[in-house]
Scaffold this motif. Structure first.
Motif, short mmCIF file in Angstrom:
data_model
loop_
_atom_site.label_atom_id
_atom_site.label_comp_id
_atom_site.label_asym_id
_atom_site.label_seq_id
_atom_site.Cartn_x
_atom_site.Cartn_y
_atom_site.Cartn_z
N TYR A 175 2.69 -0.62 17.01
CA TYR A 175 3.82 -0.44 16.10
C TYR A 175 3.42 0.51 14.99
CZ TYR A 175 5.90 -4.39 18.50
OH TYR A 175 6.42 -5.19 19.47
N VAL A 176 4.39 1.25 14.47
CA VAL A 176 4.16 2.16 13.35
C VAL A 176 5.16 1.83 12.25
CG1 VAL A 176 4.17 4.55 12.57
CG2 VAL A 176 3.31 4.00 14.86
N PHE A 177 4.66 1.63 11.04
CA PHE A 177 5.52 1.39 9.88
C PHE A 177 5.29 2.47 8.84
CE2 PHE A 177 6.25 -2.66 11.72
CZ PHE A 177 7.34 -3.24 11.06
N ASP A 178 6.37 3.08 8.40
CA ASP A 178 6.32 4.00 7.26
C ASP A 178 6.56 3.16 6.00
OD1 ASP A 178 5.84 6.37 8.68
OD2 ASP A 178 7.96 6.55 9.17
N VAL A 179 5.61 3.22 5.08
CA VAL A 179 5.63 2.35 3.90
C VAL A 179 5.92 3.17 2.66
CG1 VAL A 179 4.28 0.73 2.52
CG2 VAL A 179 3.94 0.83 5.02
N ASP A 180 6.94 2.77 1.92
CA ASP A 180 7.25 3.35 0.62
C ASP A 180 6.97 2.31 -0.45
OD1 ASP A 180 8.07 5.88 1.45
OD2 ASP A 180 10.10 5.16 1.91
N ILE A 181 6.28 2.72 -1.51
CA ILE A 181 5.86 1.79 -2.56
C ILE A 181 6.89 1.80 -3.68
CG2 ILE A 181 3.99 1.13 -4.09
CD1 ILE A 181 3.34 1.17 -1.05
N ARG A 229 0.16 0.47 12.80
CA ARG A 229 -0.20 1.62 11.96
C ARG A 229 0.70 1.63 10.73
NH1 ARG A 229 -1.51 7.09 14.81
NH2 ARG A 229 -3.41 5.83 15.06
N LEU A 230 0.07 1.64 9.56
CA LEU A 230 0.77 1.68 8.29
C LEU A 230 0.61 3.06 7.70
CD1 LEU A 230 -0.65 -1.70 6.97
CD2 LEU A 230 1.57 -1.35 8.06
N ARG A 231 1.71 3.78 7.54
CA ARG A 231 1.68 5.14 7.00
C ARG A 231 2.29 5.14 5.61
NH1 ARG A 231 3.96 8.54 12.18
NH2 ARG A 231 5.93 7.79 11.28
N ALA A 232 1.48 5.51 4.62
CA ALA A 232 1.94 5.51 3.24
C ALA A 232 1.47 6.77 2.54
CB ALA A 232 1.42 4.28 2.50
N ALA A 233 2.24 7.20 1.54
CA ALA A 233 1.90 8.41 0.80
C ALA A 233 0.89 8.13 -0.31
CB ALA A 233 3.17 9.02 0.20
N SER A 234 0.58 6.87 -0.56
CA SER A 234 -0.29 6.50 -1.68
C SER A 234 -1.70 6.20 -1.21
CB SER A 234 0.27 5.28 -2.41
OG SER A 234 -0.67 4.76 -3.32
N PRO A 235 -2.68 7.06 -1.53
CA PRO A 235 -4.06 6.75 -1.16
C PRO A 235 -4.59 5.52 -1.88
CG PRO A 235 -3.97 8.70 -2.56
CD PRO A 235 -2.57 8.37 -2.19
N ASP A 236 -4.12 5.28 -3.11
CA ASP A 236 -4.55 4.09 -3.84
C ASP A 236 -4.10 2.82 -3.13
OD1 ASP A 236 -5.73 5.66 -5.76
OD2 ASP A 236 -4.03 5.56 -7.15
N PHE A 237 -2.87 2.84 -2.62
CA PHE A 237 -2.37 1.67 -1.90
C PHE A 237 -3.14 1.46 -0.61
CE2 PHE A 237 0.66 -0.45 1.00
CZ PHE A 237 0.87 -1.61 0.27
#
Length: 277
Positions: A47-53, A19-27
């Motif tokens: 697995y869960v990953f918090d993604v910062d761009i 699971r990839l969790r990101a704040a960017s809907p475009d990403f």
């Protein structure tokens, strides 16, 4: 202050869901296209990953020079850390949670996922291999590996009607209770198309060479192990896991025929593989 991650994608490759969790809907939109065919919501991801761009714009016409920087994969206590010019990621195998700071392009996250799977598979007796994989109509999977230019994409393009292409770039091989299986991956080479998201029992591995005719030659046990080991995707600087990767190559070569395939680029090569393998 903790960054919010309201959006997520579940990417499932080889039965492992990240699971990839990101704040960017475009990403997330960009990633959904990159991993099409391998996206699907699951109740409990592995697995869960918090993604910062990172604040860089992605331009597909500009070469991603950062991706040419050497990858560093190492243990830091109980955690794994992955470093390259365009990403900094880490995860804890015990909590199954990780973080990733990366440049906003599909290749950075693609690499993080490849490295994650290479470590997971090594620990489980499998591997990611620089290879194409094709499932024939009879349900048998064949992996074709070799150096760049050996013909991995070419032999995929020559696959006969009714065959399924799992990948022309990066093969996912998993050891299970009843043998080895090849899985489809979204990691594409020159075909620029994700593989089919299916699995099939692995029937053979071929070390590719191009020549004036089609021929299959046996390899000595040492040659077979070398062919497998040379083409495994692996970056980790960890003695214990490196030893396991070597053991995995030996085990695969002992169970699955590993032979040299010299081929002329026409479809008859698959008739030979299907009849003789």
């Amino acid at each position: 202050m903790t960054t919010a991650h309201p959006h997520h994608l579940d990417v499932g490759i080889g039965g492992v869901h990240v699971r990839l969790r990101a704040a960017s809907p475009d990403f997330n939109t960009l990633m959904a296209d990159r991993f099409r065919g391998f996206i699907g919501d699951v109740a409990t991801p592995d697995y869960v990953f918090d993604v910062d761009i990172l604040p860089f714009e992605y331009d597909p016409d500009v070469p991603d020079d950062a991706s040419q920087i050497e990858v560093c994969v190492l243990r830091e206590g109980a955690r794994w850390r992955l470093l390259r010019g365009d990403f900094d990621a880490q995860w804890d195998p015990a909590t199954r949670h990780g973080t990733a700071r990366l440049r906003a392009n599909p290749y950075a996250l693609d690499s993080v996922l490849r490295i994650l799977h290479s470590v997971l598979l090594a620990e489980q007796g499998g591997m990611l291999m620089h290879a194409s994989s094709v499932v024939l109509a009879d349900g048998r999977a064949f992996v074709c590996t070799g150096v760049s230019g050996a013909g991995k994409t070419t032999i995929s393009r020559l696959a006969p009607p009714g065959a399924h292409i799992l990948t022309d770039e990066m093969s996912f091989i998993r050891r299970e209770a009843d043998g080895y299986y090849a899985y489809g991956t979204p990691f594409a080479g020159e075909l620029a198309t994700p593989g089919e998201n299916i699995r099939a029992p692995l029937a053979g591995v071929f070390l590719l060479a191009q020549g004036p005719d089609n021929r299959i030659d046996d390899l000595s046990p040492a040659e077979a192990i070398r062919a497998v080991m040379t083409n495994i995707l692996y970056f980790a600087k960890d003695k214990a896991l490196t030893a396991k990767v070597f053991d995995n190559a030996i085990a695969l070569a002992a169970c699955i025929p590993v032979r040299r395939l010299t081929f002329f680029p026409d479809a008859r090569v698959w008739d030979m593989i299907g009849n003789e393998a």
